[in-house]
Design a protein around this motif. Sequence first.
Motif, PDB file in Angstrom:
ATOM      1  N   ARG A 158       0.866  -1.183   0.000  1.00  0.00           N
ATOM      2  CA  ARG A 158       0.000   0.000   0.000  1.00  0.00           C
ATOM      3  C   ARG A 158       0.899   1.227   0.000  1.00  0.00           C
ATOM      4  O   ARG A 158       1.973   1.211   0.580  1.00  0.00           O
ATOM      5  CB  ARG A 158      -0.900   0.016   1.229  1.00  0.00           C
ATOM      6  CG  ARG A 158      -1.904  -1.086   1.232  1.00  0.00           C
ATOM      7  CD  ARG A 158      -2.927  -0.973   2.315  1.00  0.00           C
ATOM      8  NE  ARG A 158      -2.471  -0.257   3.493  1.00  0.00           N
ATOM      9  CZ  ARG A 158      -3.062  -0.289   4.663  1.00  0.00           C
ATOM     10  NH1 ARG A 158      -4.124  -1.012   4.825  1.00  0.00           N
ATOM     11  NH2 ARG A 158      -2.601   0.393   5.682  1.00  0.00           N
ATOM     12  N   SER A 200       0.976   5.700   0.182  1.00  0.00           N
ATOM     13  CA  SER A 200       0.272   6.915   0.555  1.00  0.00           C
ATOM     14  C   SER A 200       1.221   8.077   0.289  1.00  0.00           C
ATOM     15  O   SER A 200       2.439   7.938   0.448  1.00  0.00           O
ATOM     16  CB  SER A 200      -0.105   6.848   2.034  1.00  0.00           C
ATOM     17  OG  SER A 200      -0.765   8.020   2.430  1.00  0.00           O
ATOM     18  N   GLU A 218       6.547   9.698  -0.249  1.00  0.00           N
ATOM     19  CA  GLU A 218       5.696   8.549  -0.510  1.00  0.00           C
ATOM     20  C   GLU A 218       5.923   7.543   0.606  1.00  0.00           C
ATOM     21  O   GLU A 218       7.058   7.167   0.900  1.00  0.00           O
ATOM     22  CB  GLU A 218       6.024   7.909  -1.863  1.00  0.00           C
ATOM     23  CG  GLU A 218       5.141   6.704  -2.162  1.00  0.00           C
ATOM     24  CD  GLU A 218       5.470   6.043  -3.488  1.00  0.00           C
ATOM     25  OE1 GLU A 218       4.529   5.782  -4.258  1.00  0.00           O
ATOM     26  OE2 GLU A 218       6.659   5.776  -3.735  1.00  0.00           O
TER      27      GLU A 218
END
Length: 179
Positions: free
Chosen positions: A113, A115, A125
């Motif tokens: 994942r 973000s 990031e």
Amino acid sequence: MMLREITREEQVELDRALYDALNPLASAIRSRETGLSVDRMWDANPVEVALSVLAAWRTVDAEVKRLTANAAATAGSYGASYEQLGAVWGITRQGARKKWPDAVTRPAPPTARTSNLEIFGGTAELVQAPSGGWSWTGEGADGASGATGDGACYATAEEAAAHAGAFLKEHAVDAAGRP
């Protein structure tokens, strides 16, 4: 769980139950092979009778193996490990894995994942590794690059964001473009 030996009485009862279960199958095999009716099954050649019993045991053996594999898979589906399966069966973990290769399933690793964090004029990031830990890479407003150091991994996305945010604050520029 340790495998316990059965008592002599339990062994006698098990033998009786197995023979009781086996007899109809052996009789059917004898009848089919000799052409004699079930009530005349003992009129067959003794070798044929013995071979029909052996054929019945072969069928039972195959069925026991199938049921054993089902039991191992059921235990594995509830979370039993190969080490536990092996201990119950009296074999090693590796032996259990070889005997029942699909009994224990490993959960699929989580997909990574990501973000994004944009503060102080820079960006970072955040990335979650398959192991579950979090890391970050970023570029400050002054053009400096940074990342999680020395292969470190953070337990949560928030912790990784705090470290990335501290980096971005360090590399911020003011309204005039100065660090």
